[in-house]
Design a protein around this motif. Sequence first.
Motif, PDB file in Angstrom:
ATOM      1  N   TYR A  33      -2.001  46.153  30.182  1.00 46.39           N
ATOM      2  CA  TYR A  33      -2.750  44.913  30.049  1.00 46.39           C
ATOM      3  C   TYR A  33      -2.935  44.298  31.430  1.00 46.39           C
ATOM      4  CZ  TYR A  33      -1.439  45.328  25.139  1.00 46.39           C
ATOM      5  OH  TYR A  33      -1.260  45.782  23.860  1.00 46.39           O
ATOM      6  N   PHE A  35      -4.250  40.630  33.409  1.00 49.33           N
ATOM      7  CA  PHE A  35      -4.397  39.204  33.182  1.00 49.33           C
ATOM      8  C   PHE A  35      -4.881  38.504  34.452  1.00 49.33           C
ATOM      9  CE2 PHE A  35      -1.761  39.271  29.322  1.00 49.33           C
ATOM     10  CZ  PHE A  35      -0.971  40.397  29.532  1.00 49.33           C
ATOM     11  N   ARG A  50      -7.550  37.834  29.473  1.00 50.12           N
ATOM     12  CA  ARG A  50      -6.718  39.013  29.295  1.00 50.12           C
ATOM     13  C   ARG A  50      -7.607  40.205  28.959  1.00 50.12           C
ATOM     14  NH1 ARG A  50      -3.581  37.087  25.339  1.00 50.12           N
ATOM     15  NH2 ARG A  50      -5.186  37.481  23.788  1.00 50.12           N
ATOM     16  N   GLU A  52      -7.282  44.344  27.647  1.00 51.32           N
ATOM     17  CA  GLU A  52      -6.514  45.514  27.254  1.00 51.32           C
ATOM     18  C   GLU A  52      -7.165  46.745  27.864  1.00 51.32           C
ATOM     19  OE1 GLU A  52      -6.006  42.549  23.836  1.00 51.32           O
ATOM     20  OE2 GLU A  52      -7.573  43.144  25.245  1.00 51.32           O
ATOM     21  N   ARG A  95       0.696  44.263  33.183  1.00 49.06           N
ATOM     22  CA  ARG A  95       1.851  44.437  32.302  1.00 49.06           C
ATOM     23  C   ARG A  95       1.722  45.771  31.584  1.00 49.06           C
ATOM     24  NH1 ARG A  95       3.453  39.772  28.117  1.00 49.06           N
ATOM     25  NH2 ARG A  95       5.158  39.288  29.506  1.00 49.06           N
ATOM     26  N   SER A  96       2.790  46.521  31.561  1.00 51.33           N
ATOM     27  CA  SER A  96       2.784  47.815  30.882  1.00 51.33           C
ATOM     28  C   SER A  96       2.633  47.644  29.372  1.00 51.33           C
ATOM     29  CB  SER A  96       4.097  48.550  31.195  1.00 51.33           C
ATOM     30  OG  SER A  96       4.189  49.728  30.439  1.00 51.33           O
ATOM     31  N   ALA A  97       2.064  48.624  28.728  1.00 54.40           N
ATOM     32  CA  ALA A  97       1.937  48.591  27.271  1.00 54.40           C
ATOM     33  C   ALA A  97       2.943  49.514  26.604  1.00 54.40           C
ATOM     34  CB  ALA A  97       0.528  48.994  26.852  1.00 54.40           C
ATOM     35  N   SER A  98       3.790  50.148  27.382  1.00 58.98           N
ATOM     36  CA  SER A  98       4.723  51.109  26.798  1.00 58.98           C
ATOM     37  C   SER A  98       6.162  50.679  27.030  1.00 58.98           C
ATOM     38  CB  SER A  98       4.505  52.497  27.405  1.00 58.98           C
ATOM     39  OG  SER A  98       4.733  52.457  28.798  1.00 58.98           O
ATOM     40  N   GLY A  99       7.048  51.248  26.250  1.00 60.79           N
ATOM     41  CA  GLY A  99       8.456  50.960  26.413  1.00 60.79           C
ATOM     42  C   GLY A  99       8.790  49.532  26.057  1.00 60.79           C
ATOM     43  N   SER A 100       9.920  49.066  26.577  1.00 55.35           N
ATOM     44  CA  SER A 100      10.364  47.712  26.287  1.00 55.35           C
ATOM     45  C   SER A 100      10.257  46.803  27.501  1.00 55.35           C
ATOM     46  CB  SER A 100      11.823  47.746  25.813  1.00 55.35           C
ATOM     47  OG  SER A 100      12.644  48.333  26.815  1.00 55.35           O
ATOM     48  N   ASN A 101       9.499  47.244  28.473  1.00 52.88           N
ATOM     49  CA  ASN A 101       9.365  46.459  29.695  1.00 52.88           C
ATOM     50  C   ASN A 101       8.191  45.496  29.568  1.00 52.88           C
ATOM     51  OD1 ASN A 101       9.218  45.421  32.224  1.00 52.88           O
ATOM     52  ND2 ASN A 101       9.081  47.367  33.285  1.00 52.88           N
ATOM     53  N   TYR A 102       8.499  44.235  29.408  1.00 52.99           N
ATOM     54  CA  TYR A 102       7.437  43.257  29.240  1.00 52.99           C
ATOM     55  C   TYR A 102       7.130  42.502  30.525  1.00 52.99           C
ATOM     56  CZ  TYR A 102       8.596  43.817  24.278  1.00 52.99           C
ATOM     57  OH  TYR A 102       8.852  44.328  23.036  1.00 52.99           O
ATOM     58  N   LYS A 103       7.721  42.891  31.606  1.00 55.77           N
ATOM     59  CA  LYS A 103       7.564  42.050  32.789  1.00 55.77           C
ATOM     60  C   LYS A 103       6.177  42.150  33.386  1.00 55.77           C
ATOM     61  CE  LYS A 103       9.600  45.303  36.124  1.00 55.77           C
ATOM     62  NZ  LYS A 103      10.736  45.495  37.057  1.00 55.77           N
ATOM     63  N   LEU A 104       5.767  41.064  34.004  1.00 53.53           N
ATOM     64  CA  LEU A 104       4.473  40.966  34.663  1.00 53.53           C
ATOM     65  C   LEU A 104       4.629  41.244  36.152  1.00 53.53           C
ATOM     66  CD1 LEU A 104       3.199  37.701  32.983  1.00 53.53           C
ATOM     67  CD2 LEU A 104       1.970  39.868  32.918  1.00 53.53           C
ATOM     68  N   PHE A 106       2.637  40.515  39.582  1.00 54.57           N
ATOM     69  CA  PHE A 106       1.581  39.640  40.067  1.00 54.57           C
ATOM     70  C   PHE A 106       1.048  40.082  41.416  1.00 54.57           C
ATOM     71  CE2 PHE A 106       1.554  36.109  37.127  1.00 54.57           C
ATOM     72  CZ  PHE A 106       2.803  36.153  36.537  1.00 54.57           C
TER      73      PHE A 106
ATOM     74  N   PHE B  34      12.041  35.576  31.365  1.00 53.60           N
ATOM     75  CA  PHE B  34      11.962  36.029  32.746  1.00 53.60           C
ATOM     76  C   PHE B  34      12.113  34.840  33.689  1.00 53.60           C
ATOM     77  CE2 PHE B  34      10.592  40.286  31.776  1.00 53.60           C
ATOM     78  CZ  PHE B  34       9.931  40.167  30.566  1.00 53.60           C
ATOM     79  N   TYR B  36      11.374  33.631  37.613  1.00 52.33           N
ATOM     80  CA  TYR B  36      10.627  33.916  38.832  1.00 52.33           C
ATOM     81  C   TYR B  36      10.968  32.880  39.891  1.00 52.33           C
ATOM     82  CZ  TYR B  36       7.551  36.665  35.765  1.00 52.33           C
ATOM     83  OH  TYR B  36       7.035  37.568  34.872  1.00 52.33           O
ATOM     84  N   SER B  43       3.139  34.228  45.900  1.00 51.33           N
ATOM     85  CA  SER B  43       3.080  34.654  44.513  1.00 51.33           C
ATOM     86  C   SER B  43       4.420  34.468  43.819  1.00 51.33           C
ATOM     87  CB  SER B  43       2.672  36.128  44.456  1.00 51.33           C
ATOM     88  OG  SER B  43       2.449  36.531  43.132  1.00 51.33           O
ATOM     89  N   LEU B  46       9.524  38.146  40.611  1.00 58.68           N
ATOM     90  CA  LEU B  46      10.462  38.276  39.497  1.00 58.68           C
ATOM     91  C   LEU B  46      11.877  38.415  40.036  1.00 58.68           C
ATOM     92  CD1 LEU B  46      10.886  38.590  36.422  1.00 58.68           C
ATOM     93  CD2 LEU B  46      10.663  41.059  36.766  1.00 58.68           C
ATOM     94  N   ARG B 104       3.337  41.742  24.606  1.00 57.09           N
ATOM     95  CA  ARG B 104       2.688  42.281  25.800  1.00 57.09           C
ATOM     96  C   ARG B 104       1.403  41.552  26.138  1.00 57.09           C
ATOM     97  NH1 ARG B 104       5.598  46.353  27.221  1.00 57.09           N
ATOM     98  NH2 ARG B 104       6.761  47.530  25.686  1.00 57.09           N
TER      99      ARG B 104
END
Lengths: 116, 118
Positions: A33, A35, A50, A52, A95-104, A106, B34, B36, B43, B46, B104
């Motif tokens: 994703y 943003f 946003r 996809e 932001r990744s769409a896979s796994g459990s990593n939701y971090k952004l 920037f 999270f 930051y 910027s 994280l 997400r």
Amino acid sequence: AQTVTQSQPEMSVQEAETVTLSCTYDTSESDYYLFWYKQPPSRQMILVIRQEAYKQQNATENRFSVNFQKAAKSFSLKISDSQLGDAAMYFCAYRSASGSNYKLTFGKGTLLTVNP
Amino acid sequence: GAVVSQHPSRVICKSGTSVKIECRSLDFQATTMFWYRQFPKQSLMLMATSNEGSKATYEQGVEKDKFLINHASLTLSTLTVTSAHPEDSSFYICSASIPGLSARTEAFFGQGTRLTVV
């Protein structure tokens, strides 16, 4: 690791005119994703738009639209009919769409000035 | 949209003391939050991922003993800056996502905390 690059530290636009902010990114993933966030002087982060990665159609939100070029890994933001309230710092984010990593992740941001 | 509340918005503390910043999800439960850090005109960097009921995951280069994170409930994560020094002065922002498919696609940010260490 993913990286996000915004090559324009500052941009300016005349009120009512159109401006485009650039963003490129690097990833080996196929699904993700993207943003654009706005940070006005209050420093509250506001989601602008946003996209996809699996969608070919470019996202639009009123005066805001993106030009998403997946092969080129480019994700620019176009602001039409610029208003004084659009003046802010704009951040592109991934932001990744896979796994459990939701971090952004920037980019460094582009400071947009709107001239009356 | 969902609301994330961060408190305090501003804090001034003396060098050597500790300061706690709270991040609350007001109308949803957040298993992950999270933290930051943002320097002026830069910027968001994280610092760590806060996981409810387990230890936080820190980014490389972030001192876990200095920046203590506790996520004791599904609606509250805290960041404690221990033995603060002037170089810890910065703007700290938290964010949270609603668990599930929207995790997400949506991230909600707190208002941020400006920490000044004197």
